[in-house]
Design an enzyme around this catalytic site. Structure first.
Site, PDB file in Angstrom:
ATOM      1  N   CYS A  77       0.838  -1.203   0.000  1.00 26.53           N
ATOM      2  CA  CYS A  77       0.000   0.000   0.000  1.00 26.53           C
ATOM      3  C   CYS A  77       0.879   1.261   0.000  1.00 26.53           C
ATOM      4  O   CYS A  77       1.562   1.528  -0.969  1.00 26.53           O
ATOM      5  CB  CYS A  77      -0.965  -0.058   1.184  1.00 26.53           C
ATOM      6  SG  CYS A  77      -2.316   1.105   1.024  1.00 26.53           S
ATOM      7  N   HIS A 169      -3.657  -5.330   0.853  1.00 26.43           N
ATOM      8  CA  HIS A 169      -3.099  -5.745   2.151  1.00 26.43           C
ATOM      9  C   HIS A 169      -3.122  -7.267   2.287  1.00 26.43           C
ATOM     10  O   HIS A 169      -4.152  -7.835   2.615  1.00 26.43           O
ATOM     11  CB  HIS A 169      -3.911  -5.122   3.286  1.00 26.43           C
ATOM     12  CG  HIS A 169      -3.656  -3.665   3.450  1.00 26.43           C
ATOM     13  ND1 HIS A 169      -2.612  -3.174   4.191  1.00 26.43           N
ATOM     14  CD2 HIS A 169      -4.285  -2.590   2.938  1.00 26.43           C
ATOM     15  CE1 HIS A 169      -2.607  -1.860   4.153  1.00 26.43           C
ATOM     16  NE2 HIS A 169      -3.617  -1.477   3.389  1.00 26.43           N
ATOM     17  N   GLU A 171      -1.770  -8.952   4.585  1.00 23.01           N
ATOM     18  CA  GLU A 171      -1.655  -9.365   5.990  1.00 23.01           C
ATOM     19  C   GLU A 171      -2.995  -9.529   6.691  1.00 23.01           C
ATOM     20  O   GLU A 171      -3.064 -10.097   7.767  1.00 23.01           O
ATOM     21  CB  GLU A 171      -0.769  -8.358   6.750  1.00 23.01           C
ATOM     22  CG  GLU A 171      -1.354  -6.957   6.953  1.00 23.01           C
ATOM     23  CD  GLU A 171      -1.133  -6.004   5.772  1.00 23.01           C
ATOM     24  OE1 GLU A 171      -1.044  -6.482   4.627  1.00 23.01           O
ATOM     25  OE2 GLU A 171      -1.077  -4.783   5.995  1.00 23.01           O
ATOM     26  N   SER A 224      -0.062 -13.463  38.575  1.00 24.25           N
ATOM     27  CA  SER A 224      -1.470 -13.177  38.769  1.00 24.25           C
ATOM     28  C   SER A 224      -2.343 -14.401  38.536  1.00 24.25           C
ATOM     29  O   SER A 224      -3.528 -14.391  38.814  1.00 24.25           O
ATOM     30  CB  SER A 224      -1.898 -12.105  37.762  1.00 24.25           C
ATOM     31  OG  SER A 224      -1.763 -12.629  36.454  1.00 24.25           O
ATOM     32  N   GLY A 225      -1.732 -15.473  37.997  1.00 30.69           N
ATOM     33  CA  GLY A 225      -2.549 -16.612  37.599  1.00 30.69           C
ATOM     34  C   GLY A 225      -2.909 -16.525  36.127  1.00 30.69           C
ATOM     35  O   GLY A 225      -3.493 -17.442  35.572  1.00 30.69           O
ATOM     36  N   GLY A 226      -2.563 -15.431  35.484  1.00 29.36           N
ATOM     37  CA  GLY A 226      -2.803 -15.278  34.053  1.00 29.36           C
ATOM     38  C   GLY A 226      -1.724 -15.983  33.251  1.00 29.36           C
ATOM     39  O   GLY A 226      -0.716 -16.435  33.793  1.00 29.36           O
ATOM     40  N   VAL A 227      -1.964 -16.085  31.944  1.00 30.15           N
ATOM     41  CA  VAL A 227      -1.050 -16.833  31.078  1.00 30.15           C
ATOM     42  C   VAL A 227       0.353 -16.207  31.077  1.00 30.15           C
ATOM     43  O   VAL A 227       1.351 -16.898  31.290  1.00 30.15           O
ATOM     44  CB  VAL A 227      -1.571 -16.838  29.612  1.00 30.15           C
ATOM     45  CG1 VAL A 227      -0.688 -17.699  28.738  1.00 30.15           C
ATOM     46  CG2 VAL A 227      -3.001 -17.314  29.569  1.00 30.15           C
ATOM     47  N   ASP A 228       0.433 -14.904  30.863  1.00 35.30           N
ATOM     48  CA  ASP A 228       1.743 -14.277  30.657  1.00 35.30           C
ATOM     49  C   ASP A 228       2.637 -14.399  31.889  1.00 35.30           C
ATOM     50  O   ASP A 228       3.793 -14.802  31.795  1.00 35.30           O
ATOM     51  CB  ASP A 228       1.592 -12.791  30.303  1.00 35.30           C
ATOM     52  CG  ASP A 228       0.652 -12.590  29.136  1.00 35.30           C
ATOM     53  OD1 ASP A 228       0.419 -13.572  28.404  1.00 35.30           O
ATOM     54  OD2 ASP A 228       0.127 -11.474  28.978  1.00 35.30           O
ATOM     55  N   ARG A 297      -9.180   1.875  39.933  1.00 39.51           N
ATOM     56  CA  ARG A 297      -7.954   1.395  39.272  1.00 39.51           C
ATOM     57  C   ARG A 297      -6.709   1.964  39.961  1.00 39.51           C
ATOM     58  O   ARG A 297      -5.741   1.271  40.211  1.00 39.51           O
ATOM     59  CB  ARG A 297      -7.940   1.811  37.804  1.00 39.51           C
ATOM     60  CG  ARG A 297      -8.791   0.955  36.910  1.00 39.51           C
ATOM     61  CD  ARG A 297      -8.560   1.308  35.447  1.00 39.51           C
ATOM     62  NE  ARG A 297      -9.148   0.330  34.548  1.00 39.51           N
ATOM     63  CZ  ARG A 297     -10.418   0.337  34.164  1.00 39.51           C
ATOM     64  NH1 ARG A 297     -11.250   1.272  34.598  1.00 39.51           N
ATOM     65  NH2 ARG A 297     -10.885  -0.593  33.360  1.00 39.51           N
ATOM     66  N   ASP A 465     -44.219 -17.806  47.310  1.00 39.47           N
ATOM     67  CA  ASP A 465     -45.351 -16.870  47.280  1.00 39.47           C
ATOM     68  C   ASP A 465     -44.885 -15.456  47.568  1.00 39.47           C
ATOM     69  O   ASP A 465     -45.696 -14.546  47.653  1.00 39.47           O
ATOM     70  CB  ASP A 465     -46.382 -17.247  48.354  1.00 39.47           C
ATOM     71  CG  ASP A 465     -46.936 -18.617  48.082  1.00 39.47           C
ATOM     72  OD1 ASP A 465     -46.950 -18.990  46.888  1.00 39.47           O
ATOM     73  OD2 ASP A 465     -47.315 -19.314  49.039  1.00 39.47           O
ATOM     74  N   GLU A 526     -15.150  -4.462  29.146  1.00 37.84           N
ATOM     75  CA  GLU A 526     -15.555  -4.291  30.548  1.00 37.84           C
ATOM     76  C   GLU A 526     -16.661  -3.240  30.617  1.00 37.84           C
ATOM     77  O   GLU A 526     -16.804  -2.421  29.713  1.00 37.84           O
ATOM     78  CB  GLU A 526     -14.356  -3.812  31.379  1.00 37.84           C
ATOM     79  CG  GLU A 526     -13.145  -4.734  31.359  1.00 37.84           C
ATOM     80  CD  GLU A 526     -13.343  -6.017  32.141  1.00 37.84           C
ATOM     81  OE1 GLU A 526     -14.312  -6.093  32.945  1.00 37.84           O
ATOM     82  OE2 GLU A 526     -12.544  -6.944  31.958  1.00 37.84           O
TER      83      GLU A 526
HETATM   84  P1  XMP Z   1     -12.004  -2.752  27.329  1.00 41.62           P
HETATM   85  O1  XMP Z   1     -12.971  -2.743  28.463  1.00 41.62           O
HETATM   86  O2  XMP Z   1     -11.095  -1.569  27.326  1.00 41.62           O
HETATM   87  O3  XMP Z   1     -11.085  -4.023  27.575  1.00 41.62           O
HETATM   88  O4  XMP Z   1     -12.675  -2.965  26.000  1.00 41.62           O
HETATM   89  C1  XMP Z   1     -10.152  -4.564  26.671  1.00 41.62           C
HETATM   90  C2  XMP Z   1      -9.358  -5.639  27.395  1.00 41.62           C
HETATM   91  O5  XMP Z   1      -8.560  -5.024  28.429  1.00 41.62           O
HETATM   92  C3  XMP Z   1      -8.897  -5.549  29.707  1.00 41.62           C
HETATM   93  N1  XMP Z   1      -8.867  -4.434  30.683  1.00 41.62           N
HETATM   94  C4  XMP Z   1      -7.901  -4.259  31.610  1.00 41.62           C
HETATM   95  N2  XMP Z   1      -6.815  -4.996  31.905  1.00 41.62           N
HETATM   96  N3  XMP Z   1      -6.255  -3.461  33.638  1.00 41.62           N
HETATM   97  C5  XMP Z   1      -6.005  -4.606  32.942  1.00 41.62           C
HETATM   98  O6  XMP Z   1      -5.019  -5.287  33.256  1.00 41.62           O
HETATM   99  C6  XMP Z   1      -7.326  -2.664  33.384  1.00 41.62           C
HETATM  100  O7  XMP Z   1      -7.523  -1.634  34.041  1.00 41.62           O
HETATM  101  C7  XMP Z   1      -8.194  -3.088  32.315  1.00 41.62           C
HETATM  102  N4  XMP Z   1      -9.334  -2.580  31.782  1.00 41.62           N
HETATM  103  C8  XMP Z   1      -9.723  -3.404  30.787  1.00 41.62           C
HETATM  104  C9  XMP Z   1     -10.278  -6.160  29.529  1.00 41.62           C
HETATM  105  O8  XMP Z   1     -10.521  -7.188  30.488  1.00 41.62           O
HETATM  106  C10 XMP Z   1     -10.214  -6.664  28.105  1.00 41.62           C
HETATM  107  O9  XMP Z   1      -9.549  -7.913  28.039  1.00 41.62           O
END
Ligand code: XMP
Length: 528
Positions: A77, A169, A171, A224-228, A297, A465, A526
């Site tokens: 492009c 594109h 890709e 955190s228990g998350g993948v990364d 947050r 009831d 969210e």
């Molecule tokens: P939204 O709500 O912005 O979410 O469409 C997109 C992705 O990001 C995650 N998310 C967060 N992750 N801290 C985080 O670590 C945050 O403050 C936060 N806000 C949204 C959300 O779960 C989704 O996967």
């Protein structure tokens, strides 16, 4: 390695991914990067698309030295126009900007052969166009290798040098044969070796971690228990064993039994040196009465840093004690593990306009400044799907590797009103039932993210009831490639029915369940 020069297209990272999917390492750099500053010798260069026109006064341009390097160049492009501009072709604005599907007719030479870029792809292919400018004349020494009804120079190649330009594109998934076009370029034209695999990555990365940490250096990192964070922790453990200390902070707004499960999995099953800190009282007391999501947050982010630092100080003090006693192989905590992924790196380096901005990673800024730790980021070259492949190779259980993302501020941004222990408990129970039923129905891996939200309203219901007046749960499930856009997930009705009846029957305080049918945009994933 393929060098991809980013001119600011929203698709630039996809080009990088497509190369990696062919097991060829590719790196994205801002288009203004000078060749002398590139730390590897590329076997090919790809110029991305861009929101600019090459004739804009502030249009970005590549280092002209790339045309002297003698390696193949593919312009996509804007990249095509950049090649033409450099080699004096004629580019001009279209009367109508062209977006959407188009059909490229692949040209045949006098002898009936097609160009190497399109070899074996037939006579015609569907592609995705998204551009304002197009070529109105060929640069000197180029010929046409493909055209569309409206673009007579939709694909061009140099007569003697390996320079290619395509208007479409390849890709994006809307170009069904796009992957093959990239494969022809990367494998057949650039002749790249297919040695980018997670097996090779593990070996090299473990050596690199051992080298930079030295024989005694210690590393701490949050999990955190998350993948990364789990994959990063396991990789650190493979590299330096117990000299890596993982810390998990229970902030009181985790999923049901999450802290316990993460402890069992990381510590017991994977052998990672893990401390779980229960700080739920502190977090919940600081969150008391707070409704504003950004405030929530901020409180969670700052409290996390406080708790993590205190815990790190304890680990450091213990290490110091042992060192004093002359314990073999004991050293100071010098490094902080961060599970940064390549999309975060790209975000911070990509070309965003005339002034490229560098974003500091928001999660670590505070920690690094106070703790004087150096950052170690073993996943910074990887995309999410590569992290998952790495996790599988490191024997991390499959359900964990496929886990949906969970936001740092946790359930605090899914309890829509003030966060209390009671509200969190209601949401945890509903969320648990929801995810359990999704797993039972074998739908978990089809959904990108699913969760429950506790609404701050009460609704009337009837039980036996008696009239009830209780809270409402909203269910959310989305499918998404990168969470920038998302579609709501269409559940089979019987699954929704089961989920709803279990939640209203089993969770005290809930008499009504709704399903969120909003896409992103205009909604976000969210609710807060
Ligand atoms: P939204 O709500 O912005 O979410 O469409 C997109 C992705 O990001 C995650 N998310 C967060 N992750 N801290 C985080 O670590 C945050 O403050 C936060 N806000 C949204 C959300 O779960 C989704 O996967």
């Amino acid at each position: 390695t393929i060098l991809i020069l980013d001119f600011g297209s929203q698709y630039s990272h996809l080009i990088t991914r497509r190369c990696r999917e062919l097991n060829v390492y590719a790196e994205l750099m801002p288009c203004t990067t000078l060749l002398k500053d590139v730390h590897f010798k590329p076997k090919g260069i790809i110029l991305s698309g861009s929101p600019y026109s090459v004739y804009d006064a502030d249009a970005p341009h590549a280092d002209p030295a790339i045309f002297e390097l003698g390696v193949p160049i593919l312009g996509i492009c804007y990249g095509l126009q950049e090649i033409a501009w450099n080699l004096k072709g004629e580019v001009s604005g279209c009367e109508s900007r062209e977006y959407g599907h188009a059909s490229v007719q692949i040209s045949r030479s006098g002898e009936g052969s097609v160009d190497a870029l399109f070899e074996g792809l037939g006579d015609e292919m569907q592609v995705w166009m998204s551009h304002g400018d197009q070529l109105h004349g060929l640069p000197p020494d180029f010929h046409v290798i493909g055209k569309t009804q409206t673009a007579p120079f939709a694909a061009i190649a140099h007569n003697s040098k390996p320079f290619y330009g395509i208007q479409f594109h390849p890709e994006v998934t809307h170009s069904p044969k796009g992957r093959e076009v990239i494969s022809r370029y990367v494998l057949n034209i650039c002749k790249c070796r297919t040695n980018w695999t997670m097996e090779e990555f593990i070996g090299k990365e473990i050596t690199r971690i051992r080298d930079i940490c030295g024989p005694k250096g210690r590393v701490i990192g949050a999990v955190s228990g998350g993948v990364d964070s789990t994959v990063a922790a396991k990789l650190m453990h493979e590299a330096i064993g117990d000299r890596f200390h993982a810390i998990m902070v229970d902030n009181g707004v985790l999923r049901l039994n999450e802290a316990k499960q993460v402890n069992e999995m990381l510590n017991k099953d994977l052998g990672v040196n893990l401390t779980v800190v229960d700080a739920s009282d502190l977090f919940l007391s600081r969150l008391e009465g707070v409704e504003d999501p950004e405030q929530k947050r901020k409180i969670i982010g700052n409290t996390f840093i406080n708790v993590f630092e205190a815990e790190a100080a304890k680990i450091e003090a213990a290490a110091e004690e042992e060192e004093k006693k002359g314990a073999e192989g004991r050293g100071r905590v010098e490094w902080l593990l961060q599970g940064t992924l390549y999309p975060d790196v790209i975000e911070s380096i990509s070309f965003k306009g005339p002034s490229a901005t560098i974003k500091t990673h928001h999660n670590v800024g505070g920690l690094l400044a106070d703790m004087k730790l150096k950052l170690i980021e073993p996943l910074r070259e990887l995309f999410k799907d590569e992290v998952r492949a790495l996790g599988r190779l490191l024997s991390i259980p499959a359900p964990l590797v496929q886990r949906h993302p969970f936001p740092g501020p946790g359930l605090a941004i899914r309890v829509l009103g003030p966060v209390t222990r009671e509200q969190v408990k209601i949401l945890q129970q509903a969320d648990n039932i929801y995810i359990e039923e999704i797993r039972k129905a074998n739908l978990y891996n089809q959904i990108s993210q699913a969760f429950a939200v506790l609404l701050p309203v009460k609704a009337v219901g009837v039980m036996g009831d008696k009239r009830t007046y209780e809270q409402v749960i909203a269910l959310r499930a989305v499918q998404s490639e990168d969470f920038m856009t998302a579609d709501w997930y269409v559940f089979p009705a019987d699954v929704l029915k089961r989920i709803s009846s279990r939640i209203t029957n089993e969770v005290n305080g809930i008499n009504r369940v709704t399903y969120d049918i909003s896409s992103k945009p205009p909604a976000t994933v969210e609710w807060l």
